[in-house]
Design a protein around this motif. Structure first.
Motif, PDB file in Angstrom:
ATOM      1  N   ILE A   1       2.039   6.743   7.133  1.00 49.92           N
ATOM      2  CA  ILE A   1       0.640   6.436   6.821  1.00 49.92           C
ATOM      3  C   ILE A   1      -0.147   6.209   8.104  1.00 49.92           C
ATOM      4  N   GLN A   2       0.437   5.452   9.017  1.00 50.83           N
ATOM      5  CA  GLN A   2      -0.207   5.190  10.305  1.00 50.83           C
ATOM      6  C   GLN A   2      -0.452   6.485  11.083  1.00 50.83           C
ATOM      7  N   GLN A   3       0.507   7.409  11.036  1.00 49.37           N
ATOM      8  CA  GLN A   3       0.401   8.656  11.793  1.00 49.37           C
ATOM      9  C   GLN A   3      -0.653   9.602  11.221  1.00 49.37           C
ATOM     10  N   THR A   4      -0.918   9.492   9.920  1.00 46.06           N
ATOM     11  CA  THR A   4      -1.773  10.492   9.272  1.00 46.06           C
ATOM     12  C   THR A   4      -3.128   9.974   8.798  1.00 46.06           C
ATOM     13  N   GLU A   5      -3.312   8.657   8.752  1.00 45.51           N
ATOM     14  CA  GLU A   5      -4.536   8.133   8.139  1.00 45.51           C
ATOM     15  C   GLU A   5      -5.806   8.496   8.908  1.00 45.51           C
ATOM     16  N   SER A   6      -5.691   8.773  10.214  1.00 43.18           N
ATOM     17  CA  SER A   6      -6.882   9.107  10.991  1.00 43.18           C
ATOM     18  C   SER A   6      -7.085  10.614  11.163  1.00 43.18           C
ATOM     19  N   LEU A   7      -6.227  11.412  10.529  1.00 42.31           N
ATOM     20  CA  LEU A   7      -6.342  12.862  10.673  1.00 42.31           C
ATOM     21  C   LEU A   7      -7.536  13.389   9.878  1.00 42.31           C
ATOM     22  N   SER A   8      -8.149  14.440  10.395  1.00 42.75           N
ATOM     23  CA  SER A   8      -9.265  15.069   9.689  1.00 42.75           C
ATOM     24  C   SER A   8      -8.738  15.897   8.514  1.00 42.75           C
ATOM     25  N   ALA A   9      -9.636  16.300   7.641  1.00 43.52           N
ATOM     26  CA  ALA A   9      -9.257  17.147   6.502  1.00 43.52           C
ATOM     27  C   ALA A   9      -8.656  18.459   6.991  1.00 43.52           C
ATOM     28  N   TYR A  10      -9.241  19.038   8.033  1.00 45.80           N
ATOM     29  CA  TYR A  10      -8.704  20.285   8.595  1.00 45.80           C
ATOM     30  C   TYR A  10      -7.284  20.083   9.118  1.00 45.80           C
ATOM     31  N   GLN A  11      -7.044  18.961   9.804  1.00 47.52           N
ATOM     32  CA  GLN A  11      -5.713  18.704  10.353  1.00 47.52           C
ATOM     33  C   GLN A  11      -4.685  18.517   9.244  1.00 47.52           C
ATOM     34  N   MET A  12      -5.060  17.799   8.184  1.00 46.39           N
ATOM     35  CA  MET A  12      -4.148  17.632   7.048  1.00 46.39           C
ATOM     36  C   MET A  12      -3.894  18.972   6.361  1.00 46.39           C
ATOM     37  N   ASN A  13      -4.905  19.798   6.257  1.00 46.17           N
ATOM     38  CA  ASN A  13      -4.735  21.123   5.656  1.00 46.17           C
ATOM     39  C   ASN A  13      -3.787  21.984   6.482  1.00 46.17           C
ATOM     40  N   PHE A  14      -3.870  21.839   7.802  1.00 46.76           N
ATOM     41  CA  PHE A  14      -2.979  22.603   8.680  1.00 46.76           C
ATOM     42  C   PHE A  14      -1.529  22.154   8.467  1.00 46.76           C
ATOM     43  N   LEU A  15      -1.314  20.837   8.351  1.00 47.52           N
ATOM     44  CA  LEU A  15       0.031  20.323   8.080  1.00 47.52           C
ATOM     45  C   LEU A  15       0.541  20.829   6.731  1.00 47.52           C
ATOM     46  N   ARG A  16      -0.369  20.929   5.765  1.00 49.67           N
ATOM     47  CA  ARG A  16       0.034  21.417   4.434  1.00 49.67           C
ATOM     48  C   ARG A  16       0.497  22.870   4.507  1.00 49.67           C
ATOM     49  N   ALA A  17      -0.191  23.661   5.295  1.00 48.44           N
ATOM     50  CA  ALA A  17       0.227  25.055   5.470  1.00 48.44           C
ATOM     51  C   ALA A  17       1.636  25.125   6.057  1.00 48.44           C
ATOM     52  N   LEU A  18       1.895  24.300   7.082  1.00 47.14           N
ATOM     53  CA  LEU A  18       3.224  24.276   7.698  1.00 47.14           C
ATOM     54  C   LEU A  18       4.280  23.819   6.697  1.00 47.14           C
TER      55      LEU A  18
ATOM     56  N   THR B   1      -4.702  32.602  11.678  1.00 49.55           N
ATOM     57  CA  THR B   1      -6.075  33.119  11.747  1.00 49.55           C
ATOM     58  C   THR B   1      -6.341  34.221  10.733  1.00 49.55           C
ATOM     59  N   ARG B   2      -5.323  34.595   9.950  1.00 48.16           N
ATOM     60  CA  ARG B   2      -5.543  35.601   8.915  1.00 48.16           C
ATOM     61  C   ARG B   2      -6.465  35.025   7.854  1.00 48.16           C
ATOM     62  N   SER B   3      -7.347  35.839   7.328  1.00 52.35           N
ATOM     63  CA  SER B   3      -8.376  35.353   6.396  1.00 52.35           C
ATOM     64  C   SER B   3      -7.773  34.707   5.156  1.00 52.35           C
ATOM     65  N   GLU B   4      -6.672  35.266   4.641  1.00 51.79           N
ATOM     66  CA  GLU B   4      -6.085  34.686   3.430  1.00 51.79           C
ATOM     67  C   GLU B   4      -5.519  33.289   3.681  1.00 51.79           C
ATOM     68  N   ILE B   5      -4.966  33.067   4.892  1.00 54.98           N
ATOM     69  CA  ILE B   5      -4.443  31.742   5.252  1.00 54.98           C
ATOM     70  C   ILE B   5      -5.601  30.764   5.463  1.00 54.98           C
ATOM     71  N   LEU B   6      -6.637  31.214   6.170  1.00 58.01           N
ATOM     72  CA  LEU B   6      -7.808  30.365   6.391  1.00 58.01           C
ATOM     73  C   LEU B   6      -8.428  29.933   5.070  1.00 58.01           C
ATOM     74  N   ASP B   7      -8.497  30.860   4.121  1.00 55.23           N
ATOM     75  CA  ASP B   7      -9.125  30.568   2.830  1.00 55.23           C
ATOM     76  C   ASP B   7      -8.230  29.683   1.953  1.00 55.23           C
ATOM     77  N   THR B   8      -6.953  30.044   1.882  1.00 55.69           N
ATOM     78  CA  THR B   8      -6.026  29.315   1.005  1.00 55.69           C
ATOM     79  C   THR B   8      -5.929  27.848   1.384  1.00 55.69           C
ATOM     80  N   TYR B   9      -5.866  27.587   2.698  1.00 57.15           N
ATOM     81  CA  TYR B   9      -5.655  26.204   3.160  1.00 57.15           C
ATOM     82  C   TYR B   9      -6.931  25.553   3.704  1.00 57.15           C
ATOM     83  N   GLN B  10      -8.045  26.224   3.575  1.00 55.49           N
ATOM     84  CA  GLN B  10      -9.338  25.673   3.998  1.00 55.49           C
ATOM     85  C   GLN B  10      -9.279  25.146   5.435  1.00 55.49           C
ATOM     86  N   LEU B  11      -8.980  26.064   6.338  1.00 56.50           N
ATOM     87  CA  LEU B  11      -8.807  25.714   7.749  1.00 56.50           C
ATOM     88  C   LEU B  11     -10.060  25.971   8.577  1.00 56.50           C
ATOM     89  N   GLY B  12     -11.136  26.405   7.945  1.00 58.91           N
ATOM     90  CA  GLY B  12     -12.359  26.681   8.694  1.00 58.91           C
ATOM     91  C   GLY B  12     -12.306  28.075   9.289  1.00 58.91           C
TER      92      GLY B  12
END
Length: 361
Positions: free
Chosen positions: A280-297, A306-317
């Motif tokens: 919780i301590q490690q992740t509570e200050s992460l942005s939505a984009y950063q959490m989305n990136f972790l979810r993809a991993l 950077t593929r469009s389908e990955i950017l769209d699926t995980y909302q990475l901007g």
């Protein structure tokens, strides 16, 4: 049967004796480096057993003619902190009992001496003592990457290297758990410690060795676990040494005579409970984009962000956002490169916690 007071699995502290698992090749390599005065750089993620390996080798080689000085740089926040810890460790390692009173006085004197000229003198101290006593010294420094955060760190690193590389009776074992920082310090040509010594990565212990170890530790305590369940412990923990020991311990505690699938699941839940405050301590200050990136991993995406389908699926901007996300999460030690262009979450149990308790999948 094992000693009834001896835990069959050990985690959170250095591992020794019957609870130290294999690592024969790494043990021998480090032992030879210590005996022949070869500088060593040891890199691996946290919970892989670096400290236990170094401690084991120290116990094998230390003698009247080879002394070991141990320093944990984690608590050092400045050059002065480091020099004070360095001097105290060297004096402690090389002094006989009647000299021990010097250690306290020496440390206190250093604490109040801020003159810059002291640094070079102290860094030369182990070589001076080694020559006087006719001995060799190995200096082991844990969490060495901490010095990269010191004020004017590069100047200090140059100072260390310029003194240490000329010493013939002293060698250094430098190790740390922040992989990206250690790699930058020792593999970048622009950094002072480039090619300072024998650099090697501490790999995971093989599943075969772990399964044998887990089954044996159950057996000597009068319990049983199948090779299949022992293998599952390896899979869940991704063979990270401390996590293997922790989960095996929790399963062992739950087991009456024969470990079951339910015992393993219980152990996993208890391990997640124990780790949750840190995660919780490690992740509570992460942005939505950063959490989305972790979810993809966590979902098995390791390349092609950077593929469009990955950017769209995980909302990475946008695609331009990816490099910023990689940099930020790497600096937080939450992700790491495990192969060319392949990223993973650094901690396998963090990944499991995210999937089971944050995203409920």
């Amino acid at each position: 049967m094992a000693n009834e007071n001896e835990a069959p699995f050990v985690f959170g502290v250095r591992v020794e004796g019957n609870t130290f698992t294999d690592r024969k090749e790494e043990t021998n390599r480090l032992k030879m480096n210590f005996l022949y005065g070869v500088n060593t750089i040891l890199i691996s993620p946290r919970r892989m057993g670096k400290t236990s390996l170094v401690e084991k080798v120290c116990s094998l080689v230390e003698s009247d003619t080879l002394k070991i000085a141990k320093i944990d740089a984690f608590g050092c926040r400045s050059e002065n902190d480091f020099i004070n810890a360095f001097a105290t460790a060297v004096v402690r390692a090389t002094s006989s009992k009647w000299e021990e009173w010097m250690e306290m006085n020496f440390s206190i004197a250093l604490e109040y001496n801020r003159a810059n000229t002291v640094t070079e003198d102290i860094l030369q101290l182990p070589e001076t003592i080694a020559k006087q006593k006719g001995i060799k010294i190995v200096i082991c420094i844990d969490e060495f990457q901490q010095i990269a955060d010191f004020p004017d760190s590069i100047t200090f690193q140059k100072k260390l290297r310029s003194v240490w590389q000329l010493q013939s009776n002293v060698s250094y074992c430098l190790y740390g758990s922040k992989k990206h920082m250690m790699e930058k310090m020792f593999q970048s040509q622009s950094h002072p410690f480039y090619r300072f010594g024998d650099l090697f990565y501490l790999d995971k212990i093989s599943e075969t060795d772990w399964v044998e170890y887990i089954c044996d530790r159950f057996r000597v305590t009068g319990k049983e676990i199948s090779r299949e369940l022992a293998s599952e412990i390896c899979t869940v923990t991704d063979r990270y040494s401390s996590y293997v020991q922790q989960l095996a311990w929790l399963v062992w505690l739950r087991t009456d005579k024969h470990a079951t699938k339910e015992d393993v699941e219980f152990g996993i839940d208890r391990m997640l409970d124990a780790c949750e405050p840190l995660f919780i301590q490690q992740t509570e200050s992460l942005s939505a984009y950063q959490m989305n990136f972790l979810r993809a991993l966590a979902n098995g995406v390791h390349t092609g962000f950077t593929r469009s389908e990955i950017l769209d699926t995980y909302q990475l901007g946008t695609a331009a956002n990816i490099s910023r996300l990689k940099k930020a999460l790497t600096e937080k030690d939450l992700i790491m490169m495990t192969a060319p262009k392949k990223l993973e979450i650094s901690d396998p149990i963090l990944a499991l916690w995210l999937k089971r308790r944050v995203w409920k999948s």
